[in-house]
Design an enzyme around this catalytic site. Sequence first.
Site, short mmCIF file in Angstrom:
data_model
loop_
_atom_site.label_atom_id
_atom_site.label_comp_id
_atom_site.label_asym_id
_atom_site.label_seq_id
_atom_site.Cartn_x
_atom_site.Cartn_y
_atom_site.Cartn_z
N HIS A 153 4.52 -32.64 30.64
CA HIS A 153 3.85 -32.75 29.42
C HIS A 153 4.31 -33.53 28.26
CE1 HIS A 153 4.89 -28.82 28.12
NE2 HIS A 153 5.32 -29.72 27.31
N ASP B 12 3.75 -29.32 36.26
CA ASP B 12 4.97 -29.45 35.32
C ASP B 12 6.03 -30.06 34.47
OD1 ASP B 12 4.41 -30.46 32.13
OD2 ASP B 12 4.54 -28.43 31.46
N SER C 246 10.07 -26.90 24.75
CA SER C 246 9.13 -27.35 26.14
C SER C 246 10.42 -28.87 27.27
CB SER C 246 8.31 -27.95 26.06
OG SER C 246 6.84 -27.41 25.74
#
Length: 378
Positions: free
Chosen positions: A117, A147, A222
Site C-alpha cells: 500500500h 501487503d 508502514s
Amino acid sequence: MVQPRFLSRLSLLAATAGLLTSCTGTRLALPGLPGLPKPEQPRISDAAPAPTLQPSSSVIVDAVEKAGPAVVRIDTVKRTVNPLGGIFGRGPAIQQQQGQGSGFITRSDGVLLTNAHVVEGASEVSVTLPDGRSFTGKVLGADPLTDVAVVKVVASKLPVATLGDSNKVRPGEWAIAIGNPLGLDNTVTAGIISAIQRTNAVGEGQRVPYIQTDAAVNPGNSGGPLINDRGQVIGINTAIRQAPGAGLSFAIPINTARQIAAQILERGYASHPYIGVRLQALTPQLAKEINATTSECRLPEVNGVVVVEVMANSPAARGGLKPCDLIEKVGDKAVRNASEVQLGVDRGKVGDPLTITVLRNGSRQNLTVRPAELPREG
C-alpha cells in the site's frame, strides 16, 4: 611650586586609571595588587557531584545500530487524470498526490522490502537512506493480499538488515519499530510482542498471521521493519488499530514476507492457492437455530467454521466439499475460524493434494482437494 606638584599627581592618577581600564576587561590583577574577586553563583543543589558517566550498553541501542542504517524513507508521487480538469477548467488535467512510507534494504545491490500500500499506484518512487543518499526506485512487484512489495534501486554495497525467524517470536520479547512516522525520519519506538498469529487483526479471512505489538506506530511507519533485541527483522509494520488510551500495531511476519518477496523476484508476482468456498463462523446458538429451521444441515452445537457455499467447478467442488460441512482440520492442523482455514490452504501448494477433514451429518470424512492458483486482479 604648588602647580607642578598638583599636575604631577594628576598625571599619576591618570596613568593608573588607564591601566585599570585596560585590565578590567580581562579581570587581570595589577602587579602587587590582589585580583578582582569572582561573584559567587547561586547554589541550586546540595547533592553530591555526579560521577563521571561510563559508556553503557543497551540492547535497544545495539539493535538499532545494527538495523538502522538499512531503514529507508520511501516518497511516492501518484498521478491521476482529473475528469473535470482541462477544458472544464476545474483544476489541472493531471493531479499529483504525494505519499510517504518506510522500507528496509535486504540486499546490498539495492533490493528492499516495504508494504504494497506504500507504493500502490505510484508513478515515481524515491528512496532515501539515513546517510542522506537518495535513489530512484522501481517497484518490481506488489502483493495486495499480504501487503508486501519489493522495490529495486540501482546501487551497490548498501547496508542491509539481517532477517530473523518470525516462527521463533514469543509474546513478551522486545519489539522495536524503526521508520519515518509523520515525516520524522529515523524514529525509533519500542515495546514488546503482545501476541502472535493474530488472524483477526484487520478482519476475518486474512492471509497473514500478524504479529501484534504495543510499540508506537504511526502513518509513515508502514513498510518499516519490526526488529528484535538482536537487531534482526522479524516483521514489516503494516497496520494499526486505535484504542482509548493506546494503540495496537500489527506486523507481517518476516517469514511470510520472505516467501512472497522470493516469488516476486522470481516471476514478478506472488502466487496464492485457493479452493473456492465461502465460510461462516459457527456458534452453539447458531447451530441450534439452523438445526431447528432446516433439515438440510445437522450441525453439532459447537464453535467452529462451516461451509455455506461451494463455487461451481472449483477445487473444493471437485474435491467433494459441500455446504453444511463443518471443517475441523486443514492438512494436519486443527482450525477454529475462517482465517485459520485460509492460512491452512495458503500453506499448501497449487496443484498439490491437500487433506481437509470435515464433519458431515455426524460422520467424519477426509477429503482430498488440489488448490488452484487464485486469479490475479487486472
